[in-house]
Design an enzyme around this catalytic site. Sequence first.
Site, PDB file in Angstrom:
ATOM      1  N   HIS A 108       0.831  -1.202   0.000  1.00 56.30           N
ATOM      2  CA  HIS A 108       0.000   0.000   0.000  1.00 56.30           C
ATOM      3  C   HIS A 108       0.866   1.253   0.000  1.00 56.30           C
ATOM      4  O   HIS A 108       2.079   1.190   0.230  1.00 56.30           O
ATOM      5  CB  HIS A 108      -0.919   0.018   1.227  1.00 56.30           C
ATOM      6  CG  HIS A 108      -0.164   0.139   2.521  1.00 56.30           C
ATOM      7  ND1 HIS A 108       0.321  -0.953   3.204  1.00 56.30           N
ATOM      8  CD2 HIS A 108       0.213   1.229   3.245  1.00 56.30           C
ATOM      9  CE1 HIS A 108       0.948  -0.551   4.297  1.00 56.30           C
ATOM     10  NE2 HIS A 108       0.910   0.771   4.345  1.00 56.30           N
ATOM     11  N   HIS A 196       5.531   6.106  -0.843  1.00 59.62           N
ATOM     12  CA  HIS A 196       6.227   4.913  -1.310  1.00 59.62           C
ATOM     13  C   HIS A 196       5.418   3.644  -1.033  1.00 59.62           C
ATOM     14  O   HIS A 196       4.462   3.661  -0.252  1.00 59.62           O
ATOM     15  CB  HIS A 196       7.592   4.784  -0.624  1.00 59.62           C
ATOM     16  CG  HIS A 196       7.486   4.609   0.863  1.00 59.62           C
ATOM     17  ND1 HIS A 196       7.292   5.664   1.730  1.00 59.62           N
ATOM     18  CD2 HIS A 196       7.539   3.502   1.654  1.00 59.62           C
ATOM     19  CE1 HIS A 196       7.225   5.222   2.977  1.00 59.62           C
ATOM     20  NE2 HIS A 196       7.371   3.897   2.947  1.00 59.62           N
TER      21      HIS A 196
END
Length: 253
Positions: A108, A196
Amino acid sequence: MAGLHLIKTYSSDSDEDKYDEEKEDDDKIVNKLALPASILSLKGDTCHEEVIDNPSDHDGRIRSFKHERGNWATLVYIDYTISDCLRTWMKSVLNELPIQGDIISSLHISLSRTLVLKFHWIESFVEGLKLLCRGFHQFVVQLTDVKVYCNEERTRTFLGIYCQDEDGTLKRLTEAIDCLLAEYQLPSFYKDISYHISFFWCLGDKQIYLKKILPSLTCSLNKFLAENMEDTYVHVKEIQCKIGNKCYSFELK
């Protein structure tokens, strides 16, 4: 009543008989009204017992905050469904690392810190997040290079694929979420945000070891993305929020 009975013991035999009968009736009432031992001691009631975290149950990971009844771990994020090809590339990275660790299975992009949400806040918080997401259009995120990250407690280190968008939607979305969190006096996202997708983790602060190989990992990733253009971009259509074990999804317009 006990004091009155003691006074009656100095009376006649008939009074003593009457006292015995009344005492027997009182004992019956007391027995009927007595609370169960489980309620008196709360022994064995898992709802009231303190939860003691054991890192060995979680591959050595340590909770960043104490578990308390009524507090729910909460995270706002973008779910990422990885392709089989990119998963294969991530696993191949293990052979190049100077330390031991594991590939993360569920991926995620975080849009908040891991928060502590009170139970009575959940309903209004979910509704607020739902309304917030309605004000944002779907957007695209691009995967670029590999970076190393470490949590605030310095108990875990991560490798992640850096993400960026062209029109700044990620930043505006995060700022809107921060405003919502402020209403509940919850901490905002990190000041120096680096969006990220973490794909590898290990115990302890191992940044010094992993930073040395970031150039080669980025080169390897860029080569892979050049050959698999479909994995370069992430189409964000909805935002997720996990509260405890329950997940919510909010569509973007």
